[in-house]
Design a protein around this motif. Structure first.
Motif, mmCIF file in Angstrom:
data_model
loop_
_atom_site.group_PDB
_atom_site.id
_atom_site.type_symbol
_atom_site.label_atom_id
_atom_site.label_comp_id
_atom_site.label_asym_id
_atom_site.label_seq_id
_atom_site.Cartn_x
_atom_site.Cartn_y
_atom_site.Cartn_z
ATOM 1 N N ASN A 78 0.873 -1.336 -0.042
ATOM 2 C CA ASN A 78 -0.035 -0.126 -0.031
ATOM 3 C C ASN A 78 0.914 1.337 0.063
ATOM 4 O O ASN A 78 0.555 2.308 -0.535
ATOM 5 C CB ASN A 78 -0.828 0.031 1.223
ATOM 6 N N HIS A 79 2.257 1.127 0.485
ATOM 7 C CA HIS A 79 3.063 2.350 0.395
ATOM 8 C C HIS A 79 3.678 2.298 -0.913
ATOM 9 O O HIS A 79 4.326 3.726 -0.943
ATOM 10 C CB HIS A 79 4.041 2.182 1.503
ATOM 11 N N ASP A 80 3.736 1.606 -1.747
ATOM 12 C CA ASP A 80 4.536 1.775 -2.788
ATOM 13 C C ASP A 80 4.043 2.514 -4.137
ATOM 14 O O ASP A 80 2.743 2.574 -4.447
ATOM 15 C CB ASP A 80 4.826 0.251 -3.263
ATOM 16 N N VAL A 81 4.928 2.920 -5.152
ATOM 17 C CA VAL A 81 4.656 3.462 -6.335
ATOM 18 C C VAL A 81 5.113 2.658 -7.289
ATOM 19 O O VAL A 81 6.092 2.482 -7.660
ATOM 20 C CB VAL A 81 5.604 4.762 -6.291
ATOM 21 N N PRO A 82 4.050 1.903 -7.997
ATOM 22 C CA PRO A 82 4.512 0.951 -8.917
ATOM 23 C C PRO A 82 5.398 1.298 -10.223
ATOM 24 O O PRO A 82 6.170 0.640 -10.754
ATOM 25 C CB PRO A 82 3.181 0.286 -9.427
ATOM 26 N N ALA A 83 4.891 2.759 -10.500
ATOM 27 C CA ALA A 83 5.736 3.281 -11.714
ATOM 28 C C ALA A 83 7.096 3.392 -11.288
ATOM 29 O O ALA A 83 7.962 3.074 -12.266
ATOM 30 C CB ALA A 83 5.185 4.669 -12.112
ATOM 31 N N LEU A 84 7.436 3.572 -10.143
ATOM 32 C CA LEU A 84 8.889 3.668 -9.760
ATOM 33 C C LEU A 84 9.419 2.382 -9.427
ATOM 34 O O LEU A 84 10.689 2.136 -9.903
ATOM 35 C CB LEU A 84 9.144 4.472 -8.434
ATOM 36 N N MET A 85 8.684 1.556 -9.221
ATOM 37 C CA MET A 85 8.975 -0.029 -9.032
ATOM 38 C C MET A 85 9.457 -0.557 -10.329
ATOM 39 O O MET A 85 10.432 -1.129 -10.649
ATOM 40 C CB MET A 85 8.180 -0.975 -8.336
ATOM 41 N N GLN A 86 8.826 -0.114 -11.428
ATOM 42 C CA GLN A 86 8.859 -0.858 -12.862
ATOM 43 C C GLN A 86 10.350 -0.323 -13.517
ATOM 44 O O GLN A 86 10.557 -0.782 -14.338
ATOM 45 C CB GLN A 86 7.750 -0.450 -13.671
ATOM 46 N N GLN A 87 10.807 0.838 -12.819
ATOM 47 C CA GLN A 87 12.065 1.344 -13.596
ATOM 48 C C GLN A 87 13.306 0.474 -13.334
ATOM 49 O O GLN A 87 14.286 0.426 -13.847
ATOM 50 C CB GLN A 87 12.401 2.652 -12.807
ATOM 51 N N PHE A 88 13.211 -0.293 -12.071
ATOM 52 C CA PHE A 88 14.279 -1.346 -11.726
ATOM 53 C C PHE A 88 13.769 -2.893 -12.100
ATOM 54 O O PHE A 88 14.818 -3.715 -11.982
ATOM 55 C CB PHE A 88 14.357 -1.245 -10.169
ATOM 56 N N GLN A 89 12.584 -3.027 -11.890
ATOM 57 C CA GLN A 89 12.120 -4.621 -12.084
ATOM 58 C C GLN A 89 10.677 -4.542 -12.738
ATOM 59 O O GLN A 89 9.810 -4.212 -12.181
ATOM 60 C CB GLN A 89 12.131 -5.377 -10.774
ATOM 61 N N ALA A 90 10.708 -5.202 -13.925
ATOM 62 C CA ALA A 90 9.468 -5.110 -14.689
ATOM 63 C C ALA A 90 8.516 -6.196 -13.982
ATOM 64 O O ALA A 90 8.861 -6.950 -13.436
ATOM 65 C CB ALA A 90 9.736 -5.785 -16.125
ATOM 66 N N PRO A 91 7.144 -5.741 -13.859
ATOM 67 C CA PRO A 91 6.314 -6.544 -13.094
ATOM 68 C C PRO A 91 6.065 -7.848 -13.901
ATOM 69 O O PRO A 91 6.283 -8.017 -14.875
ATOM 70 C CB PRO A 91 4.896 -5.635 -13.116
#
Length: 249
Positions: A78-91
């Motif tokens: 709930n605290h995360d920003v998926p767009a930022l996560m995707q910069q490092f690891q594709a979903p």
């Protein structure tokens, strides 16, 4: 095969930033040092990587994960920003673990602490289970049942009943692994075709007090991670799991 789960890192852009009971980044590094000693074949992060929605917090997370000599995957909390996560690891939504598949479920509701799968994600899960030739593991951030802490349970998976209805229509999944609750928790959910083990993981940051009615931090509990050992084949043994706590300097 050995899968290790870590969860709820709550990293800040500033590595020196403190949480309620310690330093999240230093504890993150310390936990991953200990994880490496157990020689995982894969690592799973079940959400809440960031606390402050910053790109820099994900830089810190990825920098330490890259030290491990194994693949790693994460899913949003709930605290995360998926767009930022995707910069490092594709979903990804499915990982082949050899003897079993693991399905990664996104329970995030943007801007809310509680979780929800919703009709589309539930339909996708139903389709995945229908196609599966072997019972998979499920990974998710929000637990799909009550853990016995009233304030946490109010922030759980709001469509848990619908989730279990989907699972009840199929052969039982091997196990469910979740985060969000900042404590070790193990139980089993009865379904018409059998029981499903459900496991929650300690946080690498602050721990929450089990059984509390209102928000409470467990200042005595150490950070930790969960080891998940898989059998060599689907017909040769069961999934085993245990929690390891990490002493802090």
């Amino acid at each position: 095969m050995r899968l290790i789960q870590v969860s709820d890192c709550h990293l800040h852009a500033d590595p020196a930033a403190r949480s309620r009971t310690g330093n999240p980044y230093r504890q993150w590094c310390r936990v991953l040092d200990e994880v490496a000693r157990y020689q995982p074949d894969m690592l799973l992060v079940t959400g809440d990587i960031s606390q402050d929605d910053s790109q820099a917090s994900y830089v810190l997370a990825e920098r330490e994960l890259a030290r491990l000599e194994c693949p790693w995957y994460w899913l949003p909390g709930n605290h995360d920003v998926p767009a930022l996560m995707q910069q490092f690891q594709a979903p990804t939504t499915r990982v082949d673990l050899g003897s079993v598949d693991m399905l990664l479920l996104n329970t995030q509701v943007i801007g809310e602490a509680h979780g929800k799968l919703g009709p589309e994600r539930l339909a996708a899960l139903d389709a995945e289970l229908s196609r599966s030739q072997r019972a998979p593991l499920l990974a998710m951030h929000h637990p799909p049942l009550a853990v016995g802490s009233a304030w946490i349970d109010a922030l759980g998976l709001v469509d848990a009943a619908e989730f279990w209805q989907v699972l009840a229509a199929h052969e039982p999944v091997e196990a469910i692994f979740c985060g969000h609750v900042h404590q070790a928790f193990d139980t089993r959910q009865a379904l018409p075709r059998g029981e499903v083990p459900v496991h929650a993981c300690p946080s690498t940051s602050d721990q929450f007090l089990p059984g509390s009615r209102a928000f409470a931090v467990d200042s005595e509990a150490l950070p930790g991670f969960r080891i998940i050992d898989l059998p060599p084949s689907a017909d040769n043994g069961a999934v085993s799991t245990r929690v390891v706590r990490v002493p802090l300097p």
